[in-house]
Design a protein around this motif. Structure first.
Motif, PDB file in Angstrom:
ATOM      1  N   VAL A 120      23.194  -0.909   3.983  1.00 27.98           N
ATOM      2  CA  VAL A 120      22.853  -0.972   2.555  1.00 27.98           C
ATOM      3  C   VAL A 120      21.358  -1.196   2.303  1.00 27.98           C
ATOM      4  N   ALA A 121      20.572  -1.463   3.356  1.00 24.97           N
ATOM      5  CA  ALA A 121      19.126  -1.708   3.200  1.00 24.97           C
ATOM      6  C   ALA A 121      18.431  -0.424   2.767  1.00 24.97           C
ATOM      7  N   THR A 122      17.533  -0.550   1.795  1.00 23.42           N
ATOM      8  CA  THR A 122      16.862   0.638   1.252  1.00 23.42           C
ATOM      9  C   THR A 122      15.343   0.468   1.173  1.00 23.42           C
ATOM     10  N   VAL A 123      14.664   1.611   1.102  1.00 25.10           N
ATOM     11  CA  VAL A 123      13.213   1.693   0.915  1.00 25.10           C
ATOM     12  C   VAL A 123      12.973   2.734  -0.165  1.00 25.10           C
ATOM     13  N   ARG A 124      12.078   2.438  -1.105  1.00 22.84           N
ATOM     14  CA  ARG A 124      11.788   3.382  -2.181  1.00 22.84           C
ATOM     15  C   ARG A 124      11.098   4.640  -1.645  1.00 22.84           C
ATOM     16  N   GLY A 125      11.339   5.732  -2.345  1.00 24.33           N
ATOM     17  CA  GLY A 125      10.778   7.012  -1.940  1.00 24.33           C
ATOM     18  C   GLY A 125       9.269   7.042  -1.855  1.00 24.33           C
ATOM     19  N   LEU A 126       8.592   6.221  -2.673  1.00 26.08           N
ATOM     20  CA  LEU A 126       7.121   6.253  -2.660  1.00 26.08           C
ATOM     21  C   LEU A 126       6.567   5.826  -1.302  1.00 26.08           C
ATOM     22  N   ILE A 127       7.305   4.959  -0.571  1.00 25.79           N
ATOM     23  CA  ILE A 127       6.834   4.539   0.757  1.00 25.79           C
ATOM     24  C   ILE A 127       7.025   5.679   1.763  1.00 25.79           C
ATOM     25  N   PHE A 128       8.152   6.383   1.668  1.00 20.76           N
ATOM     26  CA  PHE A 128       8.358   7.588   2.484  1.00 20.76           C
ATOM     27  C   PHE A 128       7.232   8.583   2.209  1.00 20.76           C
ATOM     28  N   ASN A 129       6.968   8.829   0.920  1.00 27.23           N
ATOM     29  CA  ASN A 129       5.963   9.824   0.537  1.00 27.23           C
ATOM     30  C   ASN A 129       4.562   9.434   0.983  1.00 27.23           C
ATOM     31  N   ALA A 130       4.260   8.133   0.978  1.00 29.83           N
ATOM     32  CA  ALA A 130       2.939   7.681   1.422  1.00 29.83           C
ATOM     33  C   ALA A 130       2.727   7.987   2.912  1.00 29.83           C
ATOM     34  N   VAL A 131       3.761   7.728   3.716  1.00 29.59           N
ATOM     35  CA  VAL A 131       3.662   8.000   5.153  1.00 29.59           C
ATOM     36  C   VAL A 131       3.576   9.505   5.400  1.00 29.59           C
ATOM     37  N   LEU A 132       4.386  10.273   4.692  1.00 30.72           N
ATOM     38  CA  LEU A 132       4.327  11.733   4.834  1.00 30.72           C
ATOM     39  C   LEU A 132       2.968  12.266   4.384  1.00 30.72           C
ATOM     40  N   GLY A 133       2.395  11.661   3.354  1.00 31.67           N
ATOM     41  CA  GLY A 133       1.070  12.073   2.888  1.00 31.67           C
ATOM     42  C   GLY A 133       0.000  11.832   3.946  1.00 31.67           C
ATOM     43  N   LEU A 134       0.129  10.722   4.669  1.00 25.47           N
ATOM     44  CA  LEU A 134      -0.827  10.430   5.742  1.00 25.47           C
ATOM     45  C   LEU A 134      -0.722  11.474   6.857  1.00 25.47           C
ATOM     46  N   VAL A 135       0.501  11.829   7.209  1.00 26.10           N
ATOM     47  CA  VAL A 135       0.710  12.877   8.220  1.00 26.10           C
ATOM     48  C   VAL A 135       0.126  14.192   7.735  1.00 26.10           C
ATOM     49  N   SER A 136       0.362  14.507   6.473  1.00 25.21           N
ATOM     50  CA  SER A 136      -0.151  15.754   5.904  1.00 25.21           C
ATOM     51  C   SER A 136      -1.675  15.810   5.948  1.00 25.21           C
ATOM     52  N   ARG A 137      -2.340  14.686   5.661  1.00 26.80           N
ATOM     53  CA  ARG A 137      -3.809  14.663   5.676  1.00 26.80           C
ATOM     54  C   ARG A 137      -4.370  14.898   7.081  1.00 26.80           C
ATOM     55  N   HIS A 138      -3.663  14.425   8.089  1.00 28.43           N
ATOM     56  CA  HIS A 138      -4.144  14.586   9.458  1.00 28.43           C
ATOM     57  C   HIS A 138      -3.681  15.882  10.115  1.00 28.43           C
TER      58      HIS A 138
END
Length: 200
Positions: A23-41
Motif C-alpha cells: 500500500v506504500a505510495t510515491v507521488r508521480g512528480l517524484i517519478f517524473n523528477a528522476v525520469l527528467g534527470l535521466v532524460s537530461r543526461h
C-alpha cells in the motif's frame, strides 16, 4: 557479464522492495523528477525506455503510485546515471534525491511552501519536512528536532528509500533556501535513519 554496479543495484532494490508494504505510495512528480534527470543526461528515449520497465503510461504528478515501482525506477536510473557520477551508485542515487527536491519546489505545493518559508531560514524549512514528505509519499514517519541555531535533526522510520536519496533531498533543500551546509547520516536499520543537517 553483469557489472558490479548492476549486481548491487538489483540486490539492494530487491531487498528494499521485499520490506516495502504493497500500500506504500510515491507521488508521480517524484517519478517524473528522476525520469527528467535521466532524460537530461541520456535523452528522452532512454528515460522512456526506463519508464517502460515499470509502467506503460506516463506519471501524473499528484497521483500516487506504488513505492515498490519507484524503487525499481530509482535503482534503474541510478545505474544509468552512475557513469556521470564517478561510477558511483551512491552518488547517482543522491543526484536522484536532489532532482526530486527540484521537482517538488517547482510544483504548486513546493512554490507555496517556499513562499511561506522564505530564503535563509533552514529551521522553518526542515520543521515542515514531515508535512512535505507526507504530501509526496504514503508511508513512514518523520520527526523534527532543533539542535541549535544552525543544526536540526530529522528521524525517519518506516522509510525504505536508500539514505543517499534522502541525503540528496535534504542537501538540495538546504541549497533551495540559499544556505551552505552538510547532511550527516546515522543508519539505524534498513528503514530507519537519522539525518543531522548543519549550515553556516
Amino acid at each position: 557479464m553483469p557489472s558490479l554496479i548492476h549486481e548491487r543495484a538489483v540486490k539492494e532494490c530487491r531487498e528494499r522492495q521485499v520490506f516495502t508494504p504493497e500500500v506504500a505510495t510515491v507521488r508521480g512528480l517524484i517519478f517524473n523528477a528522476v525520469l527528467g534527470l535521466v532524460s537530461r543526461h541520456q535523452g528522452e528515449a532512454s528515460a522512456a525506455e526506463l519508464r517502460g520497465l515499470v509502467s506503460k503510461k506516463s506519471y501524473i504528478d499528484f497521483f500516487p503510485y506504488p513505492a515498490r515501482d519507484f524503487l525499481q525506477l530509482l535503482y534503474g536510473a541510478a545505474e544509468v546515471l552512475a557513469p556521470y557520477h564517478g561510477d558511483s551508485l551512491d552518488e547517482a542515487i543522491r543526484a536522484c534525491g536532489a532532482a526530486a527536491v527540484s521537482g517538488f519546489f517547482q510544483s504548486a505545493v513546493g512554490r507555496t511552501l517556499t513562499n511561506l518559508i522564505g530564503r535563509g531560514d533552514p529551521k522553518r524549512l526542515f520543521s515542515n519536512a514531515p508535512t512535505a514528505y507526507s504530501t509526496t509519499v504514503g508511508y513512514g514517519q518523520r520527526t523534527y528536532t532543533r539542535l541549535n541555531d544552525r543544526a536540526v535533526r530529522l528521524h525517519f522510520r518506516g522509510d525504505m528509500q536508500p539514505v543517499q536519496f534522502h541525503q540528496g533531498v535534504l542537501e538540495e533543500a538546504l541549497a533551495a533556501v540559499g544556505c551552505k551546509g552538510r547532511v550527516r547520516v546515522r543508519v539505524l536499520g534498513l528503514d530507519e535513519a537519522e539525518y543531522t543537517i548543519e549550515w553556516e
